[in-house]
Design a protein around this motif. Sequence first.
Motif, mmCIF file in Angstrom:
data_model
loop_
_atom_site.group_PDB
_atom_site.id
_atom_site.type_symbol
_atom_site.label_atom_id
_atom_site.label_comp_id
_atom_site.label_asym_id
_atom_site.label_seq_id
_atom_site.Cartn_x
_atom_site.Cartn_y
_atom_site.Cartn_z
ATOM 1 N N LEU A 342 0.823 -1.210 0.000
ATOM 2 C CA LEU A 342 0.000 0.000 0.000
ATOM 3 C C LEU A 342 0.856 1.259 0.000
ATOM 4 N N VAL A 343 1.973 1.216 0.722
ATOM 5 C CA VAL A 343 2.850 2.387 0.826
ATOM 6 C C VAL A 343 3.741 2.529 -0.404
ATOM 7 N N GLU A 344 4.255 1.417 -0.909
ATOM 8 C CA GLU A 344 5.304 1.467 -1.919
ATOM 9 C C GLU A 344 4.815 1.284 -3.350
ATOM 10 N N SER A 345 3.532 0.951 -3.537
ATOM 11 C CA SER A 345 3.046 0.704 -4.895
ATOM 12 C C SER A 345 1.683 1.347 -5.098
ATOM 13 N N ASP A 346 1.269 1.371 -6.356
ATOM 14 C CA ASP A 346 -0.065 1.855 -6.721
ATOM 15 C C ASP A 346 -0.965 0.699 -7.160
ATOM 16 N N ARG A 347 -0.606 -0.530 -6.826
ATOM 17 C CA ARG A 347 -1.415 -1.671 -7.219
ATOM 18 C C ARG A 347 -2.787 -1.607 -6.565
ATOM 19 N N SER A 348 -3.789 -2.154 -7.212
ATOM 20 C CA SER A 348 -5.160 -2.086 -6.714
ATOM 21 C C SER A 348 -5.314 -2.874 -5.412
ATOM 22 N N ILE A 349 -6.351 -2.536 -4.660
ATOM 23 C CA ILE A 349 -6.628 -3.254 -3.410
ATOM 24 C C ILE A 349 -6.904 -4.726 -3.712
ATOM 25 N N ALA A 350 -7.625 -4.979 -4.799
ATOM 26 C CA ALA A 350 -7.917 -6.361 -5.178
ATOM 27 C C ALA A 350 -6.628 -7.140 -5.451
ATOM 28 N N HIS A 351 -5.685 -6.509 -6.157
ATOM 29 C CA HIS A 351 -4.403 -7.166 -6.449
ATOM 30 C C HIS A 351 -3.636 -7.443 -5.155
ATOM 31 N N ILE A 352 -3.594 -6.471 -4.255
ATOM 32 C CA ILE A 352 -2.849 -6.630 -3.002
ATOM 33 C C ILE A 352 -3.469 -7.740 -2.159
ATOM 34 N N SER A 353 -4.801 -7.844 -2.159
ATOM 35 C CA SER A 353 -5.450 -8.899 -1.386
ATOM 36 C C SER A 353 -5.036 -10.283 -1.913
ATOM 37 N N ARG A 354 -4.826 -10.400 -3.215
ATOM 38 C CA ARG A 354 -4.426 -11.683 -3.793
ATOM 39 C C ARG A 354 -2.976 -12.016 -3.485
ATOM 40 N N VAL A 355 -2.078 -11.042 -3.694
ATOM 41 C CA VAL A 355 -0.642 -11.354 -3.573
ATOM 42 C C VAL A 355 -0.181 -11.457 -2.125
ATOM 43 N N THR A 356 -1.009 -11.049 -1.177
ATOM 44 C CA THR A 356 -0.632 -11.181 0.235
ATOM 45 C C THR A 356 -1.297 -12.377 0.904
ATOM 46 N N GLY A 357 -2.019 -13.192 0.125
ATOM 47 C CA GLY A 357 -2.554 -14.433 0.658
ATOM 48 C C GLY A 357 -3.956 -14.351 1.218
ATOM 49 N N PHE A 358 -4.595 -13.176 1.157
ATOM 50 C CA PHE A 358 -5.957 -13.060 1.677
ATOM 51 C C PHE A 358 -6.993 -13.584 0.692
ATOM 52 N N GLY A 359 -6.709 -13.470 -0.594
ATOM 53 C CA GLY A 359 -7.650 -13.940 -1.594
ATOM 54 C C GLY A 359 -8.705 -12.902 -1.906
ATOM 55 N N GLN A 361 -11.075 -9.677 -1.730
ATOM 56 C CA GLN A 361 -10.870 -8.293 -1.296
ATOM 57 C C GLN A 361 -11.710 -7.954 -0.073
ATOM 58 N N ASP A 362 -12.930 -8.455 0.000
ATOM 59 C CA ASP A 362 -13.789 -8.151 1.144
ATOM 60 C C ASP A 362 -13.188 -8.685 2.436
ATOM 61 N N LEU A 363 -12.667 -9.901 2.391
ATOM 62 C CA LEU A 363 -12.021 -10.486 3.571
ATOM 63 C C LEU A 363 -10.804 -9.668 3.953
ATOM 64 N N PHE A 364 -9.983 -9.330 2.966
ATOM 65 C CA PHE A 364 -8.791 -8.517 3.223
ATOM 66 C C PHE A 364 -9.156 -7.198 3.895
ATOM 67 N N SER A 365 -10.156 -6.512 3.366
ATOM 68 C CA SER A 365 -10.536 -5.204 3.906
ATOM 69 C C SER A 365 -11.028 -5.330 5.342
ATOM 70 N N ARG A 366 -11.815 -6.381 5.637
ATOM 71 C CA ARG A 366 -12.321 -6.566 7.003
ATOM 72 C C ARG A 366 -11.187 -6.846 7.982
ATOM 73 N N VAL A 367 -10.302 -7.765 7.604
ATOM 74 C CA VAL A 367 -9.187 -8.129 8.495
ATOM 75 C C VAL A 367 -8.250 -6.937 8.690
ATOM 76 N N PHE A 368 -7.956 -6.223 7.616
ATOM 77 C CA PHE A 368 -7.049 -5.079 7.697
ATOM 78 C C PHE A 368 -7.625 -4.002 8.607
ATOM 79 N N ARG A 369 -8.899 -3.695 8.441
ATOM 80 C CA ARG A 369 -9.508 -2.644 9.265
ATOM 81 C C ARG A 369 -9.549 -3.046 10.730
ATOM 82 N N ARG A 370 -9.858 -4.310 10.997
ATOM 83 C CA ARG A 370 -9.896 -4.778 12.383
ATOM 84 C C ARG A 370 -8.510 -4.714 13.018
ATOM 85 N N SER A 371 -7.463 -4.959 12.231
ATOM 86 C CA SER A 371 -6.097 -4.974 12.753
ATOM 87 C C SER A 371 -5.496 -3.580 12.875
#
Length: 386
Positions: A342-359, A361-371
């Motif tokens: 998120l800090v070092e690239s302009d890749r989409s949220i959907a792309h970041i959710s995939r390459v970080t193992g969350f799969g 995007q909705d799951l990624f956003s929920r977990v990220f916000r909670r953390s």
Amino acid sequence: MSHSRRVCLLIDTSTSWGVRLIKGVSRHAHEVGDWLIHVEPWGRYERFRVPQGWKGQGIIARINHEALAKDIAAIGLPTINLSWYPFCGKRIARCTVDPAASGRMGAEYFLTMGFRQFAYCGPLQQLGYRDEFADAYREALERPGFTCNEYPTPGGDQQSIPWDTHLASLVNWLKQLPRPVATLCWSAARGRQVTEACHYAGIRVPDQVAVLGGDHDELMSHISSPPLSTIDQPAEQIGYEAARLLEGMMCGKKPRKRPLLFPPTRIIVRHSTDTLAIDDEIVRDALQLIRDRAQEGIRVSDVVRELAVARRALEQRFVRFVGRTPAAEIRRVRIEAAKRYLVESDRSIAHISRVTGFGHQDLFSRVFRRSVGLTPSQFRSQHQHA
């Protein structure tokens, strides 16, 4: 041009922190279109001063000594202080990184690495105010029952004392520390001095002493041997918000009574902390496996199968040595990887959710916000380098 607002920046230009602050101020200045910025080359440890004969409408400064605070207060111009130094109290508005949140981030990072012995190396000069950064670091370590060995900051004017005298003092202190020990330093510059002292003391970094700089400075991080891990901070966002606050004050708004504090961004991990201080071989192997494959979608069941250990036994040992479950550690590693994208690239949220193992995007956003307490988009907006 005669109607431009003249703004003086008293910010060091010799550090990444200062340069990024100025970039943030400049971004706001370009947006409003009527600022004329006065800035001079300053070193980190110079005593800033308002240029003689300068006249303008506002000041943004890293107020680093009491005389400067008094001079600015006497001038009476709208001013934003970017420093941790709270000189003049509420009389001068302050916008900076949260020192307590930074100290806690350092402690949590070291605890995650499995350290059980800790140290803090403060600034070369006495601050003249309460060190909230060190206090928060110490308190975060005391909660799970640990103590912190602090380098005794010498009094008086240290600038006139030869560096070899300071170096000998650091070497003696480091030799007396228990090992392995995790050492948080006041700044990246101070961290580089500690790695230098470790070299002369014959102490291996990071195996015997792990060193973390309290702020991010690209130059100091790279010339340190080994390269220095640091706490990154949203300097450009702070500069931008400071300029926005100053704009309002120059238009007649009252200054903020409470400082506007921004949380640190993340730990930039380099070789000076790249170690695991875990006595348990199974937990150490599991941590390394999670680090290597968390972004590939590894699960706790995969770790259990790879290490041929019972899941319950692994979870119990993890909680004992790391303070969290293997599942929580997998989430933590993925969240840290997501912060980096998120800090070092302009890749989409959907792309970041995939390459970080969350799969998803909705799951990624929920977990990220909670953390983190922010959505991925909010985090990027607040922390991404302009």
